[in-house]
Design a protein around this motif. Structure first.
Motif, PDB file in Angstrom:
ATOM      1  N   THR A 184       0.856  -1.180   0.000  1.00 41.30           N
ATOM      2  CA  THR A 184       0.000   0.000   0.000  1.00 41.30           C
ATOM      3  C   THR A 184       0.889   1.226   0.000  1.00 41.30           C
ATOM      4  O   THR A 184       1.727   1.392   0.895  1.00 41.30           O
ATOM      5  CB  THR A 184      -0.911   0.020   1.243  1.00 41.30           C
ATOM      6  N   ALA A 185       0.735   2.048  -1.025  1.00 40.02           N
ATOM      7  CA  ALA A 185       1.517   3.279  -1.144  1.00 40.02           C
ATOM      8  C   ALA A 185       0.596   4.469  -0.883  1.00 40.02           C
ATOM      9  O   ALA A 185      -0.418   4.636  -1.562  1.00 40.02           O
ATOM     10  CB  ALA A 185       2.131   3.378  -2.533  1.00 40.02           C
ATOM     11  N   ILE A 186       0.949   5.259   0.108  1.00 40.88           N
ATOM     12  CA  ILE A 186       0.171   6.442   0.457  1.00 40.88           C
ATOM     13  C   ILE A 186       0.738   7.638  -0.308  1.00 40.88           C
ATOM     14  O   ILE A 186       1.926   7.915  -0.250  1.00 40.88           O
ATOM     15  CB  ILE A 186       0.217   6.716   1.975  1.00 40.88           C
ATOM     16  N   VAL A 187      -0.137   8.339  -1.024  1.00 40.36           N
ATOM     17  CA  VAL A 187       0.279   9.444  -1.896  1.00 40.36           C
ATOM     18  C   VAL A 187       0.171  10.781  -1.186  1.00 40.36           C
ATOM     19  O   VAL A 187      -0.832  11.077  -0.542  1.00 40.36           O
ATOM     20  CB  VAL A 187      -0.613   9.501  -3.155  1.00 40.36           C
ATOM     21  N   GLN A 218       4.262  -1.183   4.003  1.00 41.11           N
ATOM     22  CA  GLN A 218       4.812  -2.490   4.357  1.00 41.11           C
ATOM     23  C   GLN A 218       6.335  -2.541   4.347  1.00 41.11           C
ATOM     24  O   GLN A 218       6.914  -3.513   4.805  1.00 41.11           O
ATOM     25  CB  GLN A 218       4.260  -3.573   3.415  1.00 41.11           C
ATOM     26  N   ILE A 219       6.988  -1.531   3.794  1.00 36.66           N
ATOM     27  CA  ILE A 219       8.456  -1.476   3.774  1.00 36.66           C
ATOM     28  C   ILE A 219       8.862  -0.132   4.373  1.00 36.66           C
ATOM     29  O   ILE A 219       8.964   0.873   3.671  1.00 36.66           O
ATOM     30  CB  ILE A 219       9.019  -1.642   2.342  1.00 36.66           C
ATOM     31  N   SER A 267      14.721  -3.052  -3.229  1.00 33.22           N
ATOM     32  CA  SER A 267      14.877  -3.054  -1.788  1.00 33.22           C
ATOM     33  C   SER A 267      14.891  -4.456  -1.188  1.00 33.22           C
ATOM     34  O   SER A 267      15.621  -4.722  -0.242  1.00 33.22           O
ATOM     35  CB  SER A 267      13.742  -2.239  -1.160  1.00 33.22           C
ATOM     36  N   THR A 268      14.079  -5.364  -1.750  1.00 30.02           N
ATOM     37  CA  THR A 268      13.912  -6.686  -1.151  1.00 30.02           C
ATOM     38  C   THR A 268      14.619  -7.810  -1.904  1.00 30.02           C
ATOM     39  O   THR A 268      14.785  -8.889  -1.360  1.00 30.02           O
ATOM     40  CB  THR A 268      12.426  -7.056  -1.067  1.00 30.02           C
ATOM     41  N   GLY A 269      14.975  -7.562  -3.181  1.00 32.04           N
ATOM     42  CA  GLY A 269      15.575  -8.615  -3.984  1.00 32.04           C
ATOM     43  C   GLY A 269      14.562  -9.600  -4.541  1.00 32.04           C
ATOM     44  O   GLY A 269      14.924 -10.637  -5.093  1.00 32.04           O
ATOM     45  N   ARG A 270      13.297  -9.303  -4.426  1.00 28.72           N
ATOM     46  CA  ARG A 270      12.239 -10.184  -4.937  1.00 28.72           C
ATOM     47  C   ARG A 270      11.902  -9.824  -6.381  1.00 28.72           C
ATOM     48  O   ARG A 270      12.255  -8.761  -6.862  1.00 28.72           O
ATOM     49  CB  ARG A 270      11.001 -10.082  -4.058  1.00 28.72           C
ATOM     50  N   ALA A 271      11.176 -10.718  -7.034  1.00 31.03           N
ATOM     51  CA  ALA A 271      10.774 -10.524  -8.433  1.00 31.03           C
ATOM     52  C   ALA A 271       9.586  -9.571  -8.533  1.00 31.03           C
ATOM     53  O   ALA A 271       8.793  -9.441  -7.593  1.00 31.03           O
ATOM     54  CB  ALA A 271      10.405 -11.865  -9.055  1.00 31.03           C
ATOM     55  N   ARG A 272       9.458  -8.926  -9.681  1.00 33.85           N
ATOM     56  CA  ARG A 272       8.382  -7.954  -9.912  1.00 33.85           C
ATOM     57  C   ARG A 272       6.997  -8.554  -9.721  1.00 33.85           C
ATOM     58  O   ARG A 272       6.099  -7.917  -9.196  1.00 33.85           O
ATOM     59  CB  ARG A 272       8.484  -7.375 -11.318  1.00 33.85           C
TER      60      ARG A 272
END
Length: 93
Positions: free
Chosen positions: A37-40, A54-55, A79-84
Motif C-alpha cells: 500500500t503506497a500512500i500518496v 509495508q516497507i 529493496s527486497t531482492g524479490r521478483a516484480r
C-alpha cells in the motif's frame, strides 16, 4: 479508502510473462504475492511522493499517478531482492 490505482495480479503476470508461469529460477519456496500500500502525498516539486506502508523507509516519487504502481514495484524489488510479479501495489490518498 478505496485504491486510486491498482494493478491486479493477473495483469502484472501477463505483462511480465505473457501466459506462461514465472521462470523456475524466480520462484522461491516462500514466494507469495505481497500487497503493498503506497500512500500518496504531493511533494513540493509537484511530483507525487509515495510512502510504502509495508516497507518502512521506502519512499518513491512519480511524476504521474498512472506511473505510481510501477515505480513502487521497481523500488520494492530493488529493496527486497524479490521478483516484480511478487508485488501487488495499491495506491491510496
Amino acid at each position: 479508502m478505496a485504491p486510486l490505482l491498482a494493478d491486479s495480479r493477473a495483469d502484472k503476470h501477463a505483462a511480465s510473462y505473457g501466459s506462461q508461469t514465472p521462470p523456475i529460477d524466480e520462484v522461491r519456496p516462500d514466494s507469495a504475492i505481497r500487497t503493498l500500500t503506497a500512500i500518496v502525498t504531493l511533494a513540493a516539486d509537484g511530483w507525487f511522493e509515495l510512502s510504502v506502508l509495508q516497507i518502512p523507509g521506502l519512499v518513491v516519487h512519480a511524476s504521474r499517478l498512472d506511473r505510481a504502481p510501477e515505480a513502487v514495484r521497481k523500488a520494492a524489488c530493488q529493496s527486497t531482492g524479490r521478483a516484480r510479479w511478487e508485488f501487488d501495489v495499491h495506491v491510496q490518498w
